[in-house]
Design an enzyme around this catalytic site. Structure first.
Site: not given
Length: 812
Positions: A402, A405, A475
């Site tokens: 997760d 980025e 998300d």
């Protein structure tokens, strides 16, 4: 003395000198191309293949040295001819003619037949101070044809198929993943090899990449002749796609988050009791206890008392476990302490910001969580050492990486000046997901070849396809608009060379539905089912989200319409596993793509060029997901990440009644010209090149099979490897010649790289109405020596053929 004669002679001498300069060779030929300089810059042309050319331009008097993070291929010696006339340098290969204006450095690309493919316009170098390092901001512009569609750029939530008239700042974030690459319907691609924040702008006047940091312009022109060829060229440059385990193509269940060991094991048990197929279960964050121990990579929460037993319990039910790992660490973790001493942690704000699990974050109690320097190979090794010791050694099957980025919150002016192992964070910003994911892949490969690497990750960059990863779209919120956006987002991402895409089925932030019945809310049920139907035809079928649990039993019981349709499409996914796994091999071996924009296979049909709501899954199945509400009101929901977490403003809505999900509705489907199409459900045949009306209820979606297809169908199973493929059905769709290669291997190790696999080539001859199973190629341990194939035609004809590896033909 005649002054006019002297002037005339001087003029003649000047003309002669200028003419001599025009005709003199201005370039220097090299082993892999050429280079030259003009009044203000150096230009280098390097071949990386016959149809892949690297262009480098940098200011005169400067040097250019760069180790690309994405490109792993070296420049090549190839045959090409070069000549020069009137300041135009011409390079020719078998397929390309390249014309370079030696005065201004602008390049025109043409096919061997003389058709113009692409034309450069101006480039620019502006001095820039990058955290104390004098460098440049760089721009290169191109001229595209007025009606020329282009595709790519990554996962973009703009709902567009063609990215003409797009103006976007490319800097990785939660729901937009950027790859500075586009390809054209004309059969070429441009990879802008720059990892800093980049503005991509397309107007009628010009198309440009403009990056904050760069020693010079550096891009690759790839001439693939068609979309598959361009994808193959991009993968040739940046890395091929490894095989993923068969089980990863089954159904995955997840949520934010299972809060105990008993809960997650119980979900798998419930699926097994209900006899609903399942292969993957995901444990999201906080199994490590609290935010100060963020990403400790260890089951130290008292709610997870025995991680090894939890993994074993899941394996005993023939399911696989993936766990959440992050790019950051809390101050009470061993990883933080070790990396902090070595200067391997960044100082900008990341998530979670507070040590308390409350929203909004209570900054009286800062979490101290910091992102690690994944650009540093030693830091990547430290990351793996703790991951291996803490949880991989327990038998964890895959990784949910997760925030790759990574999360960068409340960006401050100096944040991009942060020092990394490779220079400023600004210089390498967009490649963070590539190095973070690559570190786990490379280290697991070094550790064992018995278990294929599978990484689910939230961000991606050019070349990430080589690291066994599947990128999800972040998300996103639970809305119809967002569902519609996922289709072109996944297709454009695939067209950058990254074939593995998925999204949270149902949308991540379901907050608007949370106080309105959750999974029993009819509006959410309709959205969830349509998203799940779409998800069944993406490379990973994964149900996940917050606010509203998504397990099938949350939606009712067997016999209820919504429950039954969820079960139906999960089972359909498993029926298609032989087709999906063989397509996976086509991706690995032949550089194909799972999700195929219609323009890939039907470029001559201009109506396909900008279709953003249909695609092919593999080369045979046309998928037209239902992307609009038909039974319930369609809400327009717009949230950003912070609003999504904040559920305080969700208003109660009036309950719906009298909704009949079995009632038939109508949708429009465009069937591309150049093929006939069979309705998957009814076997009705349609001519291509027309828009048709298709009747659907909530239990169905439009699916069509291209005439001239062979689709292998597998057995009814509870998990991917439950039954052998010794009695497969071959659904034959006539109308044109067809071929298919059925691929099998050991399903979850790297022996296939050593040749341990089989291929069974299958052909349909339309003229003679004959199906031929060619001789089996290859072998592997445990392969099926003898089997039956059940042959089905749409008109109801059926035959059974026994096959033991030797060529056999069956005539209809």
């Amino acid at each position: 003395m005649n002054f006019n004669k002297i002037k005339f002679k001087a003029l003649i001498i000047a003309v002669v000198i200028i003419s001599g300069n025009i005709n003199a060779q201005t370039y220097q030929k090299t082993d892999s191309g050429l280079k030259f300089s003009n009044d203000n810059m150096n230009v280098e042309v390097k071949f990386y293949g016959e149809n892949t050319i690297r262009i480098i331009k940098y200011p005169l008097g400067k040097s250019f040295e760069k180790n690309s993070l994405s490109v792993i291929k070296q420049e090549q010696k190839i045959k090409f001819s070069v000549s020069e006339k009137t300041n135009i340098i011409s390079l020719k290969t078998n397929d390309l003619n390249i014309f370079i204006n030696a005065k201004n450095g602008e390049i025109t690309y043409k096919s061997s037949s003389g058709k113009e493919l692409l034309k450069e316009k101006e480039n620019d170098f502006k001095p820039f101070n990058d955290a104390g390092n004098p460098t440049y901001s760089v721009t290169q512009s191109f001229q595209l044809e007025k009606d020329e569609p282009i595709y790519g750029l990554g996962i973009l939530q703009n709902g567009k198929m063609s990215q003409r008239n797009t103006d976007v700042k490319m800097i990785q974030n939660n729901t937009w993943d950027f790859v500075p690459f586009f390809q054209s319907i004309k059969g070429y691609g441009i990879y802008w090899d720059n990892t800093s924040p980049t503005q991509f702008t397309d107007t009628l006047e010009k198309t440009s990449f403009s990056s904050e940091v760069g020693e010079g312009v550096d891009y690759y022109f790839i001439y693939g002749k068609n979309a598959d060829g361009v994808v193959a060229g991009m993968r040739d440059l940046t890395g091929n796609v490894p095989m993923l385990p068969l089980w990863t193509y089954g159904f995955w269940q997840s949520k934010e988050r299972y809060k105990s060991q008993d809960e997650i094991v119980g979900v798998v048990k419930k699926y097994r009791d209900l006899k609903v197929p399942l292969d993957g279960i995901i444990q999201d964050w906080q199994y490590w206890g609290n935010n100060y121990q963020w990403n400790a990579m260890d089951f130290i929460s008292p709610d997870f008392p025995d991680g090894k037993k939890m993994v074993q319990d899941i394996h005993d039910m023939n399911a696989h476990l993936s766990v959440s790992i992050w790019s950051s660490f809390g101050p009470m973790t061993n990883q933080y302490r070790e990396m902090d001493k070595k200067g391997m942690l960044f100082n900008f704000q990341t998530w979670p910001q507070s040590g308390l699990e409350s929203w909004p974050p209570d900054m009286n109690y800062p979490s101290g969580v910091r992102v690690y320097d994944a650009y540093n190979p030693e830091a990547r090794d430290i990351y793996w050492r703790y991951l291996n010791k803490g949880i991989f050694s327990l038998g964890i099957d895959s990784w949910w990486m997760d925030s790759t980025e990574p999360d960068h919150l409340n960006q401050q002016p100096g944040d991009l000046d942060t020092k990394t192992h490779l220079g400023s964070f600004r210089k390498v910003r967009n490649a963070y997901p590539l190095v973070a994911v690559g570190g786990v892949y490379d280290n697991q490969r070094k550790t064992t070849s018995e278990k294929r690497v599978f990484i689910l990750t939230r961000s991606a960059f050019a070349g990430q396809q080589r690291y066994g990863s599947n990128t999800w779209s972040g998300d996103v919120n639970s809305s119809w608009e967002m569902l519609r956006n996922q289709v072109p987002a996944g297709l454009n991402f695939s067209l950058t060379g990254n074939p593995n895409f998925n999204s949270d089925i149902g949308g991540f932030f379901a907050g608007v539905y949370r106080r309105n019945g959750g999974a029993k809310n009819l509006s959410f049920q309709e959205l969830y089912v349509r998203w799940l139907q779409y998800g069944a035809f993406t490379p990973m079928m994964r149900s996940h989200g917050t606010d509203v649990p998504r397990e099938i039993y949350q939606f009712g019981n067997k016999g209820d319409v919504v429950y039954d349709v969820i079960e139906k499409f999960i089972k359909l996914r498993y029926t298609l596993l032989p087709y999906i796994y063989s397509t996976s091999w086509d991706v690995t071996k032949n550089n194909s793509s799972f999700m195929r924009a219609l323009s890939m296979d039907f470029p001559s049909d201009k109506k396909t060029w900008d279709i953003n709501n249909e695609y092919l899954f593999g080369k045979s199945i046309l998928v037209a997901p239902v992307l609009n509400a038909q039974y319930t009101p369609e809400k327009v929901i717009k949230t950003d990440e912070n609003e999504g977490w904040n559920n305080a403003n969700n208003k109660k809505e009036d309950a719906l009644s009298n909704v009949d999900f079995t009632q038939n509705k109508s949708v429009k489907v465009y069937l591309p010209s150049g093929a006939d199409w069979f309705d998957f459900w009814t076997n009705e045949k349609h001519k291509g090149g027309q828009e048709i009306q298709k009747s659907v209820s909530l239990q169905s979606m439009p699916l069509y099979i291209k005439a001239g297809s062979i689709v292998p169908l597998g057995p009814d199973v509870q998990y991917a490897t439950e039954k052998k493929w010794d009695n497969l059905t071959l659904a034959i769709y006539p109308g044109a010649d067809a071929d298919f290669v059925l691929y099998e291997d050991e399903f979850d190790n790297y022996n296939y790289e050593k040749g341990s696999y089989t291929e069974i080539p299958i052909q349909w001859n339309e003229k003679s109405k004959t199906l031929t199973l060619d001789a089996r190629k290859g072998k592997y341990k445990g392969m099926i020596e003898k089997r039956n194939f059940n042959l089905n035609l749409p008109n109801g004809q059926k035959k059974i053929v026994s096959y033991s590896g030797k060529k056999v033909s069956v005539k209809f």
